[in-house]
Design a protein around this motif. Structure first.
Motif, short mmCIF file in Angstrom:
data_model
loop_
_atom_site.label_atom_id
_atom_site.label_comp_id
_atom_site.label_asym_id
_atom_site.label_seq_id
_atom_site.Cartn_x
_atom_site.Cartn_y
_atom_site.Cartn_z
N GLU A 86 0.83 -1.21 0.00
CA GLU A 86 0.00 0.00 0.00
C GLU A 86 0.86 1.26 0.00
OE1 GLU A 86 -2.77 -0.10 3.22
OE2 GLU A 86 -3.65 -2.01 2.56
N VAL A 87 1.94 1.26 0.76
CA VAL A 87 2.83 2.42 0.81
C VAL A 87 3.43 2.67 -0.57
CG1 VAL A 87 5.06 3.21 1.71
CG2 VAL A 87 3.35 2.28 3.26
N GLN A 88 3.85 1.61 -1.25
CA GLN A 88 4.42 1.78 -2.59
C GLN A 88 3.39 2.32 -3.57
OE1 GLN A 88 6.11 -2.03 -3.56
NE2 GLN A 88 7.99 -1.63 -2.43
N GLN A 89 2.14 1.87 -3.44
CA GLN A 89 1.09 2.37 -4.32
C GLN A 89 0.83 3.85 -4.06
OE1 GLN A 89 -2.16 -0.27 -3.54
NE2 GLN A 89 -1.49 -1.80 -5.04
N VAL A 90 0.81 4.24 -2.80
CA VAL A 90 0.58 5.65 -2.45
C VAL A 90 1.75 6.50 -2.96
CG1 VAL A 90 0.42 7.26 -0.52
CG2 VAL A 90 -0.95 5.18 -0.52
N GLU A 91 2.97 6.00 -2.78
CA GLU A 91 4.13 6.75 -3.27
C GLU A 91 4.08 6.91 -4.78
OE1 GLU A 91 7.53 4.64 -1.77
OE2 GLU A 91 7.47 5.67 0.16
N SER A 92 3.64 5.87 -5.48
CA SER A 92 3.51 5.95 -6.94
C SER A 92 2.46 7.00 -7.32
CB SER A 92 3.12 4.58 -7.48
OG SER A 92 2.84 4.66 -8.85
N ILE B 291 1.57 9.58 -5.51
CA ILE B 291 2.14 10.90 -5.18
C ILE B 291 3.10 11.35 -6.27
CG2 ILE B 291 3.71 12.07 -3.58
CD1 ILE B 291 2.37 10.46 -1.32
N ASP B 292 3.94 10.44 -6.76
CA ASP B 292 4.89 10.81 -7.82
C ASP B 292 4.15 11.26 -9.08
OD1 ASP B 292 7.05 10.24 -6.21
OD2 ASP B 292 7.37 8.21 -7.03
N GLN C 272 1.14 12.55 -9.24
CA GLN C 272 0.50 13.84 -8.98
C GLN C 272 1.52 14.98 -8.98
OE1 GLN C 272 -2.88 14.13 -8.80
NE2 GLN C 272 -2.43 16.33 -8.95
N GLU C 273 2.70 14.72 -8.42
CA GLU C 273 3.76 15.75 -8.43
C GLU C 273 4.18 16.06 -9.86
OE1 GLU C 273 6.86 14.26 -5.90
OE2 GLU C 273 5.93 15.07 -4.09
N LYS C 274 4.26 15.04 -10.69
CA LYS C 274 4.63 15.27 -12.09
C LYS C 274 3.55 16.10 -12.79
CE LYS C 274 5.92 12.95 -16.33
NZ LYS C 274 6.07 11.68 -17.05
N ALA C 275 2.29 15.76 -12.53
CA ALA C 275 1.20 16.54 -13.13
C ALA C 275 1.23 17.98 -12.63
CB ALA C 275 -0.14 15.88 -12.80
N ASN C 276 1.48 18.19 -11.34
CA ASN C 276 1.57 19.56 -10.80
C ASN C 276 2.71 20.34 -11.44
OD1 ASN C 276 -0.57 19.01 -9.15
ND2 ASN C 276 0.64 18.74 -7.29
#
Length: 122
Positions: free
Chosen positions: A70-76, A78-79, A81-85
């Motif tokens: 789950e942590v890896q999925q959330v980190e993915s 987040i990455d 979303q950061e790229k989109a931002n």
């Protein structure tokens, strides 16, 4: 019977009794090597505790694996979303340049008069 025969008979009976007495002692020594009921209970309790702890360890490891997944999925996420931002910030900076704003104003029929321009510093 003569005394000699009785002595011989008594000696043979005594020898037989001694041999019989020795054998039970050997059996009792052999019985000591057998596991006692108390030891069997202790071994059974130890086996149950060992199995319980093994199951606990495996279930804990499975839970840790799920949490890590789950942590890896959330980190993915987040990455992504950061790229989109960052892409959106780049678009904002490209669209808010002075030259582009001036070009859009001219397309809409606005004229730039130098007298009416006020400079505002940030």
């Amino acid at each position: 019977m003569s005394n000699l025969a009785r002595k011989h008979e008594q000696q043979s009976v005594e020898n037989y009794n001694q041999s019989v007495q020795v054998k039970p002692q050997r059996l009792s020594e052999e019985r000591r090597a057998v596991i006692t009921p108390g030891e069997k209970i202790l071994v059974a309790i130890f086996a149950m505790v060992f199995c319980f702890l093994a199951v606990q360890i495996v279930s804990t490891q499975a839970a840790v694996y799920d949490v890590n997944k789950e942590v890896q999925q959330v980190e993915s996420t987040i990455d992504k979303q950061e790229k989109a931002n960052n892409d959106l910030k780049l678009q904002v900076s490209e669209l808010s340049t002075y030259e582009r704003i001036l070009e859009k104003a001219k397309e809409l029929g606005l004229n730039l008069k130098e007298k009416n321009v006020k400079v505002v510093e940030q």
